[in-house]
Design a protein around this motif. Structure first.
Motif, PDB file in Angstrom:
ATOM      1  N   ALA A 255       0.811  -1.210   0.000  1.00 55.17           N
ATOM      2  CA  ALA A 255       0.000   0.000   0.000  1.00 55.17           C
ATOM      3  C   ALA A 255       0.848   1.265   0.000  1.00 55.17           C
ATOM      4  CB  ALA A 255      -0.937  -0.007   1.198  1.00 55.17           C
ATOM      5  N   THR A 256       2.112   1.151   0.373  1.00 59.50           N
ATOM      6  CA  THR A 256       2.961   2.335   0.410  1.00 59.50           C
ATOM      7  C   THR A 256       3.396   2.771  -0.979  1.00 59.50           C
ATOM      8  OG1 THR A 256       4.931   0.984   0.715  1.00 59.50           O
ATOM      9  CG2 THR A 256       3.838   1.787   2.703  1.00 59.50           C
ATOM     10  N   TYR A 257       3.255   1.908  -1.963  1.00 59.06           N
ATOM     11  CA  TYR A 257       3.664   2.248  -3.318  1.00 59.06           C
ATOM     12  C   TYR A 257       2.499   2.865  -4.073  1.00 59.06           C
ATOM     13  CZ  TYR A 257       7.680  -0.621  -2.267  1.00 59.06           C
ATOM     14  OH  TYR A 257       8.798  -1.130  -1.689  1.00 59.06           O
TER      15      TYR A 257
ATOM     16  N   LEU B 195       1.377  11.815 -10.957  1.00 58.48           N
ATOM     17  CA  LEU B 195       2.393  11.737 -12.007  1.00 58.48           C
ATOM     18  C   LEU B 195       2.815  13.095 -12.547  1.00 58.48           C
ATOM     19  CD1 LEU B 195       1.088   8.612 -13.927  1.00 58.48           C
ATOM     20  CD2 LEU B 195       2.965   8.753 -12.277  1.00 58.48           C
ATOM     21  N   VAL B 196       1.965  14.098 -12.419  1.00 56.31           N
ATOM     22  CA  VAL B 196       2.321  15.450 -12.856  1.00 56.31           C
ATOM     23  C   VAL B 196       1.956  16.451 -11.769  1.00 56.31           C
ATOM     24  CG1 VAL B 196       2.038  14.924 -15.328  1.00 56.31           C
ATOM     25  CG2 VAL B 196       0.152  15.969 -14.061  1.00 56.31           C
TER      26      VAL B 196
ATOM     27  N   PRO C 144       8.476  14.073  -9.851  1.00 59.56           N
ATOM     28  CA  PRO C 144       9.484  13.032  -9.599  1.00 59.56           C
ATOM     29  C   PRO C 144       9.102  12.062  -8.479  1.00 59.56           C
ATOM     30  CG  PRO C 144      10.516  15.198  -9.748  1.00 59.56           C
ATOM     31  CD  PRO C 144       9.033  15.415  -9.723  1.00 59.56           C
ATOM     32  N   SER C 145       8.428  12.543  -7.449  1.00 61.92           N
ATOM     33  CA  SER C 145       8.086  11.634  -6.348  1.00 61.92           C
ATOM     34  C   SER C 145       7.021  10.622  -6.779  1.00 61.92           C
ATOM     35  CB  SER C 145       7.631  12.417  -5.117  1.00 61.92           C
ATOM     36  OG  SER C 145       6.437  13.122  -5.385  1.00 61.92           O
ATOM     37  N   GLY C 146       6.076  11.052  -7.597  1.00 62.67           N
ATOM     38  CA  GLY C 146       5.067  10.123  -8.090  1.00 62.67           C
ATOM     39  C   GLY C 146       5.656   9.070  -9.011  1.00 62.67           C
ATOM     40  N   VAL C 147       6.564   9.495  -9.865  1.00 55.69           N
ATOM     41  CA  VAL C 147       7.224   8.558 -10.779  1.00 55.69           C
ATOM     42  C   VAL C 147       8.103   7.600  -9.982  1.00 55.69           C
ATOM     43  CG1 VAL C 147       8.836   8.349 -12.709  1.00 55.69           C
ATOM     44  CG2 VAL C 147       7.070  10.117 -12.744  1.00 55.69           C
ATOM     45  N   ALA C 148       8.754   8.112  -8.934  1.00 50.74           N
ATOM     46  CA  ALA C 148       9.595   7.257  -8.090  1.00 50.74           C
ATOM     47  C   ALA C 148       8.749   6.182  -7.405  1.00 50.74           C
ATOM     48  CB  ALA C 148      10.338   8.092  -7.061  1.00 50.74           C
TER      49      ALA C 148
ATOM     50  N   TYR D 116       7.201   0.444  -7.213  1.00 53.39           N
ATOM     51  CA  TYR D 116       6.217  -0.632  -7.343  1.00 53.39           C
ATOM     52  C   TYR D 116       6.616  -1.605  -8.451  1.00 53.39           C
ATOM     53  CZ  TYR D 116       2.009  -3.068  -8.758  1.00 53.39           C
ATOM     54  OH  TYR D 116       1.114  -4.051  -9.133  1.00 53.39           O
ATOM     55  N   LEU D 117       6.985  -1.075  -9.612  1.00 58.74           N
ATOM     56  CA  LEU D 117       7.373  -1.938 -10.729  1.00 58.74           C
ATOM     57  C   LEU D 117       8.647  -2.724 -10.409  1.00 58.74           C
ATOM     58  CD1 LEU D 117       6.603   0.462 -13.700  1.00 58.74           C
ATOM     59  CD2 LEU D 117       5.313  -1.577 -13.013  1.00 58.74           C
ATOM     60  N   ASP D 118       9.590  -2.096  -9.712  1.00 56.75           N
ATOM     61  CA  ASP D 118      10.806  -2.804  -9.298  1.00 56.75           C
ATOM     62  C   ASP D 118      10.460  -3.959  -8.359  1.00 56.75           C
ATOM     63  OD1 ASP D 118      12.493  -1.208 -10.808  1.00 56.75           O
ATOM     64  OD2 ASP D 118      13.107   0.058  -9.120  1.00 56.75           O
ATOM     65  N   LEU D 119       9.530  -3.729  -7.438  1.00 56.65           N
ATOM     66  CA  LEU D 119       9.110  -4.774  -6.511  1.00 56.65           C
ATOM     67  C   LEU D 119       8.498  -5.951  -7.266  1.00 56.65           C
ATOM     68  CD1 LEU D 119       8.544  -5.673  -3.530  1.00 56.65           C
ATOM     69  CD2 LEU D 119       6.325  -4.565  -3.803  1.00 56.65           C
TER      70      LEU D 119
END
Length: 106
Positions: free
Chosen positions: A2-4, A57-58, A73-77, A82-85
């Protein structure tokens, strides 16, 4: 999990929003600039940007009478985390499956 921030995936699922996001990723842009680049009206661009903004995202900044939209940048991060996980879990599952596969006799 949920944190992502995963609502970005849904926002980018629409082809027009994805195109808008890609244009904004090249540098800050006003709604009018974006509307000239795409086959949709200014109000439609604004609605898509609202969804991208709500998804994190924006972000927009007031510059005189215009609002300039740019990538957050924080939204994209958060989306990348999430995708990395998901990717790391998929690779781990693949590695486990390969290790547990019996070798064929030579």
């Amino acid at each position: 999990m949920a944190t992502y921030r995963t609502d970005g995936l849904g926002a980018l699922g629409d082809p027009m929003r994805r195109a808008l996001f890609e244009l904004v990723a090249t540098g800050p842009k006003a709604v009018g600039e974006l509307a000239r680049e795409l086959p949709i009206s200014r109000p439609a661009v604004s609605q898509h940007l609202k969804v991208l903004k709500e998804a994190g995202l924006v972000i927009d900044d007031a510059v005189g009478t215009r609002r300039l939209y740019r990538v957050d940048p924080s939204g994209v991060a958060g989306l990348r985390a999430y995708l990395d996980l998901v990717w790391d879990r998929a690779l781990a599952a693949y590695a486990a499956a390969v290790e547990n596969t019996p070798e064929e006799p030579s």
